[in-house]
Write an enzyme that holds these catalytic residues in place. Structure first.
Site, PDB file in Angstrom:
ATOM      1  N   SER A 125      -9.758   1.895   2.697  1.00 35.62           N
ATOM      2  CA  SER A 125      -8.848   2.624   1.846  1.00 35.62           C
ATOM      3  C   SER A 125      -7.824   1.749   1.107  1.00 35.62           C
ATOM      4  O   SER A 125      -7.251   2.193   0.115  1.00 35.62           O
ATOM      5  CB  SER A 125      -8.080   3.667   2.663  1.00 35.62           C
ATOM      6  OG  SER A 125      -7.284   3.052   3.647  1.00 35.62           O
ATOM      7  N   LYS A 185       0.849  -1.196   0.000  1.00 35.70           N
ATOM      8  CA  LYS A 185       0.000   0.000   0.000  1.00 35.70           C
ATOM      9  C   LYS A 185       0.884   1.246   0.000  1.00 35.70           C
ATOM     10  O   LYS A 185       1.940   1.270   0.638  1.00 35.70           O
ATOM     11  CB  LYS A 185      -0.900  -0.035   1.241  1.00 35.70           C
ATOM     12  CG  LYS A 185      -1.961   1.052   1.291  1.00 35.70           C
ATOM     13  CD  LYS A 185      -2.875   0.856   2.503  1.00 35.70           C
ATOM     14  CE  LYS A 185      -3.941   1.935   2.587  1.00 35.70           C
ATOM     15  NZ  LYS A 185      -4.835   1.728   3.753  1.00 35.70           N
ATOM     16  N   SER A 236     -10.000  -0.424   6.914  1.00 33.79           N
ATOM     17  CA  SER A 236      -9.394  -0.240   5.592  1.00 33.79           C
ATOM     18  C   SER A 236      -8.700  -1.464   5.006  1.00 33.79           C
ATOM     19  O   SER A 236      -8.328  -1.443   3.834  1.00 33.79           O
ATOM     20  CB  SER A 236      -8.399   0.919   5.625  1.00 33.79           C
ATOM     21  OG  SER A 236      -9.080   2.141   5.606  1.00 33.79           O
TER      22      SER A 236
END
Lengths: 96, 445
Positions: B123, B48, B147
C-alpha cells in the site's frame, strides 16, 4: 461454509454498512471465494497449540496512575469535527 | 542525492533541495504525492498518508477522513524533527493501507516510474514511487503484510520493515495492530539503516513498543561479516521465471561474497495467506469501528443516529475496505470465531515457532518479495488474486520479524525485481549487514 444473502445481511448489520443492491451478488461471490480459501487452515493439525497469541509474551506494561492529558488535542478534534458545540459532538436526536 | 548526503547540508543547501523537490513534484505525472504539505525545517522526508503530522489533513487515502486535521505528531515525526529532518509531503496509498497496488486510494492511482502502465505496488505505493523517481530523497511507509517491501521491490528501491515493537506505532493510523510497523523507504541500504536508527526505540505512548535497550545500527554496519543464509527452493515454485532467475543471481552473489548458503523449508505459504487475512481483517474491523461520522472526518447527514453511522461508513469507505470489515466481522462473529479467528491465531504461533527454529541454524533467510514484477493496472482486480500476491511478505508480519527488500535484477521489460532478507526478531544489525553485503556483491557481479 457458504456466504449467502442472509449472511451478508447479518454482516452488514454488524459492520454498520449497507452494500448497494447492484453490488450484492458480486460482493457475496467474492466473500465466498475468500472464505472458502481460508478454510485450508482446517487441514493443519493444531491440537495442543495455545490459542492465545501475543507478539510479546510479557504482560502489558504498567505505569503510575497519573492523569496525562493534552487539552489542545481535544480542542482541535472538536474544532474540526463535522458538528460540535462547546465540549460536545452534535448528533441527530436520539430521544423522542 | 542520498539521505546521508542531505544530512550534511547547511540550511541554505536544504532550502535549495526543497525547491528542487517541489519543482519535480509539480512537474510530475506520477501522482506519488497527495499534497506537498510541509512541517518545519530540516531534511525533507516524504510521509505516507497514514502517519500523523500535526496540522496536516492525514486521511489514510480515504474519503471518510476528508476534513480531518491531525491534532498531534506521530512519535516517528517527533523523532525525525529531533534528528534534523522534517515531514515533507503526504504520499499516496491504498485506502487504510488495504491493498497491493495503491489503486484503492481516494486520490486516484499512482504510476510506477519505470513503466507508467504498471502499478507501483502498495500500500505504500506513493512513498515508493516518490523515492524511485527522485521526488523524495527518502520516505516513511508502513508495512502490515508487505506494504513497504512490495512497492519497494516494484519500484526498484530499498524498503525495510522493522521487528514488531521496534518503531512506535503512536500516531500511525491503525489497520491491523498486531502486524503494523512503520519503516524506511530509501535509495540504498545504508540510507535505510540511517533512517531506521532515527525512528526506532522504546516509546511509552505505544503499549506494544518493545522496552529493550536500543543500539544504533548504522555506525556498526559491516558488509564483510560472513553469515549463514537460508534459502527456500520449494517456496520458489509460486514465483515467475524472472523472479526465480533473480533469486539465483542473488544466491550466486551471496556465495561469491563468502556467505554460507543453507537449504531450508518453510510451511506452505498458502497457510500464511489464510492466517493473515483472518487476523488482519479481524483487527481492521475493530480498528475501523471508530469511523462513524460523529467525531472526525466526513459525515453523511441523516435523520437518525443509526442511519448517520451507516451512511457515513457506506459512503466513506471504498470497496476493499468494506470487504475487509465484512470479513473481519465474519471471522469474529459467534459461531465462526473458533473455526476461523482462534484457528488462525494457533497457525500464527506455528508459523512464528517455525521461523524461530530456522533462526537457530541460519542468520538470515533470502526470499522473493512478490511472485511477479509490477502488474499492469487492473490486473489484480479480483480480491483473492490480490491476496495471493502477498504470498511472500505476510509470514514476516505474522511472526513479527524484521525484513528488508532490495533491488536485485530487472526483467526483460526493465521492471525492477526486489528480493528480501529476513532476520530473527531484534536482529536488525545482522539484517542490514547482510543486505549491505548483498547490495555490494550485486554491483560487482
Amino acid at each position: 461454509m457458504r456466504v449467502d444473502d442472509e449472511l451478508l445481511s447479518r454482516l452488514e448489520k454488524l459492520s454498520m454498512l449497507k452494500i448497494d443492491e447492484s453490488e450484492r451478488t458480486e460482493c457475496i461471490e467474492q466473500l465466498d471465494k475468500i472464505v472458502s480459501f481460508v478454510q485450508n487452515l482446517s487441514s493443519l493439525d493444531t491440537d495442543g497449540v495455545d490459542e492465545v497469541f501475543a507478539m510479546n509474551q510479557s504482560a502489558t506494561a504498567l505505569r503510575l496512575d497519573e492523569p496525562r492529558s493534552s487539552s489542545d488535542i481535544a480542542d482541535d478534534i472538536l474544532k474540526n469535527a463535522p458538528l460540535s458545540e462547546d465540549s460536545f459532538f452534535i448528533v441527530p436526536k436520539i430521544i423522542e | 542525492m542520498k539521505l546521508r548526503e542531505a544530512l550534511k547540508l547547511d540550511s541554505s543547501g536544504i532550502a535549495k533541495l526543497k525547491d528542487e523537490l517541489r519543482a519535480k513534484v509539480d512537474n510530475s505525472l506520477l501522482n506519488a504525492f497527495i499534497s506537498l504539505d510541509e512541517a518545519g525545517d530540516g531534511v525533507p522526508i516524504a510521509i505516507k498518508d497514514n502517519i500523523q503530522v500535526k496540522g496536516w489533513s492525514v486521511t489514510a487515502g480515504s474519503k471518510i477522513l476528508q476534513g480531518y486535521i491531525s491534532p498531534y505528531n506521530a512519535t516517528v515525526i517527533d523523532k525525525l524533527k529531533g534528528a534534523g529532518l522534517c515531514a515533507f509531503g503526504r504520499t499516496n496509498m491504498d485506502e487504510f493501507a488495504m491493498g497491493s497496488t495503491t489503486e484503492s486510494s481516494y486520490y486516484g492511482k499512482t504510476l510506477n516510474p519505470h513503466d507508467n502502465s504498471c502499478v507501483p505496488g502498495g500500500s505504500s505505493g506513493g512513498s515508493a514511487a516518490a523515492v524511485a523517481s527522485g521526488e523524495a530523497i527518502a520516505a516513511l511507509g508502513s508495512d502490515t503484510g508487505g506494504s513497504i517491501r512490495q512497492p519497494a521491490a516494484y519500484c526498484g528501491i530499498v524498503g525495510m520493515k522493522p521487528t514488531y515493537g521496534r518503531v512506535s506505532r503512536y500516531g500511525l493510523g491503525a489497520y491491523a495492530s498486531s502486524l503494523d510497523q512503520i519503516g524506511p523507504m530509501t535509495q540504498d541500504v545504508e540510507d535505510a539503516a540511517l533512517l531506521y536508527d532515527i525512528i526506532s526505540g522504546y516509546d511509552q505512548n505505544d503499549s506494544t513498543s518493545a522496552d529493550v535497550e536500543y543500539e544504533s545500527v548504522v555506525d556498526k554496519l559491516d558488509g564483510n561479516r560472513v553469515l549463514n543464509i537460508g534459502i527456500t527452493p520449494s517456496h520458489l515454485e509460486n514465483a515467475a521465471p524472472q523472479i526465480q532467475k533473480a533469486y539465483k543471481k542473488a544466491v550466486k552473489a551471496l556465495k561469491d561474497a563468502g556467505h554460507n548458503i543453507v537449504e531450508c523449508t518453510l510451511l506452505d505459504p498458502k497457510y500464511d495467506i489464510s492466517a493473515y487475512y483472518i487476523t488482519a481483517t479481524a483487527e481492521a474491523t475493530t480498528n475501523l469501528a471508530r469511523y462513524d461520522g460523529v467525531r472526525y472526518g466526513r459525515r453523511a447527514e441523516s435523520d437518525t443516529l443509526e442511519q448517520l453511522y451507516i451512511n457515513s461508513r457506506s459512503e466513506g469507505f471504498g470497496d476493499e475496505v468494506k470487504r475487509r470489515i465484512l470479513l473481519g466481522n465474519f471471522v469474529l462473529s459467534s459461531g465462526y470465531y473458533d473455526a476461523y479467528y482462534i484457528k488462525a491465531q494457533k497457525v500464527r504461533r506455528v508459523i512464528k515457532d517455525e521461523y524461530a527454529k530456522l533462526f537457530e541454524k541460519v542468520d538470515l533467510i533470502l526470499s522473493p518479495v512478490a511472485p511477479t514484477t509490477a502488474p499492469k493496472f487492473g490486473a489484480l482486480s479480483d480480491p483473492l488474486q490480490m491476496y495471493l500476491s502477498d504470498i511472500y511478505t505476510i509470514g514476516v508480519n505474522l511472526a513479527g520479524l524484521p525484513a528488508i527488500s532490495l533491488p536485485v535484477n530487472k526483467d526483460e521489460d526493465t521492471l525492477p525485481i526486489g528480493l528480501q532478507l529476513i532476520a530473527a526478531p531484534y536482529d536488525e544489525q545482522t539484517l542490514f549487514d547482510g543486505a549491505l553485503s548483498l547490495e555490494r556483491a550485486l554491483e560487482t557481479l
